[in-house]
Scaffold this motif. Sequence first.
Motif, PDB file in Angstrom:
ATOM      1  N   VAL A 165      -1.184  16.555   2.827  1.00  0.00           N
ATOM      2  CA  VAL A 165      -2.073  16.989   1.763  1.00  0.00           C
ATOM      3  C   VAL A 165      -1.402  18.066   0.921  1.00  0.00           C
ATOM      4  CG1 VAL A 165      -4.212  16.446   2.967  1.00  0.00           C
ATOM      5  CG2 VAL A 165      -3.176  18.693   3.291  1.00  0.00           C
ATOM      6  N   GLU A 182     -10.866  15.180   0.448  1.00  0.00           N
ATOM      7  CA  GLU A 182     -10.264  14.465  -0.680  1.00  0.00           C
ATOM      8  C   GLU A 182     -11.327  14.042  -1.687  1.00  0.00           C
ATOM      9  OE1 GLU A 182      -8.077  11.258   1.035  1.00  0.00           O
ATOM     10  OE2 GLU A 182      -6.416  12.533   1.705  1.00  0.00           O
ATOM     11  N   LYS A 195      -5.537  16.981  -2.226  1.00  0.00           N
ATOM     12  CA  LYS A 195      -5.032  15.694  -2.691  1.00  0.00           C
ATOM     13  C   LYS A 195      -4.028  15.169  -1.679  1.00  0.00           C
ATOM     14  CE  LYS A 195      -5.401  16.891  -7.603  1.00  0.00           C
ATOM     15  NZ  LYS A 195      -4.647  17.099  -8.868  1.00  0.00           N
TER      16      LYS A 195
END
Length: 324
Positions: free
Chosen positions: A34, A316, A322
């Motif tokens: 991430v 997310e 992200k």
Amino acid sequence: MRRRTGPAALLAAAVLVAAAGCGLTSGSPMADDVKPGTIGRGLPLKGADLTVTSKEFTEQLVLGAIMGIAFEAAGAQVLDRTGIQGSVGTRAAVENGDADGTYEYTGTAWITYQGNSKPIPDPQQQWRAVREADAKKGISWLPPSTLNNTYALAMNQANYRKYHTTTLSQVAELARSDPAAVTLCVEGEFANRADGLPGMEKAYGMNIPAKNITQMDTGIIYTQTAKGACTYGEVFTTDGRIKSMNLVVMRDDRKFFPNYNAAPMIRTDTLKKWPAIASVLDPVTRALNNDVAQTLNAKVDVDGQDPHQVALDWMEEKGFVKKG
């Protein structure tokens, strides 16, 4: 969903923690790919080695993963020590430095850790009181969520259409006007706790006959309530089965039950070294509420999904992180 801890269990857990001596040795690195979304921009936790912990039940596993993923997105290396048995062990991990933080409940801290018998009705006042008391113990509380995993009574749709109760005061009135109508499915602990059935009856002026009360395990309560085997079942307000079984929760209009708002409980030394923890977690905590908790818990308890994956998907979906 959230297990209460009685005095005997607390004592046993304390003995186990003390016997462990050197503390926790388990744990595995979180390796989520991430990067920052709306949180963690600039990687303010780059260089930090942080350990997150949680208790062993579904909601706590999800919350522990959420905290860890937030830290990862902000640049930290994260060790996962979620899933500790019981409240005492989880608290001890933060106090003694085996962990840096967890999502804990204000009511658990106020009553279980800090030894108070009467909850503070206002959730913000209770959080402030908890924060002040723990400041002397090297523990810092960041602002709480509105996620409040407390006790409640719930009924199925058929009984709701029949009796039209929406508050505990109305349940009390029904118990007086039609005593046979109010039957309860409850846990043994709830049936005997001062902050459970006895206290609720006293606060609302109820006098429910013993023959109208059936004690059973938590999971069975939900299915029996959904089937209508009892008019009202004891539930936890963030349990995913409330939504999946379409149960109607009675509002605690006299605010009897303690507030169990989830909030980040962080080791003060860690927060001093990495003050950005507060700004990283704050938007995430503000997004947590009972509806979110019910949805995420149901994905695990009803749909059989992995708690960590459920947490990652939500982070997310909300844009907090992200994919790398």
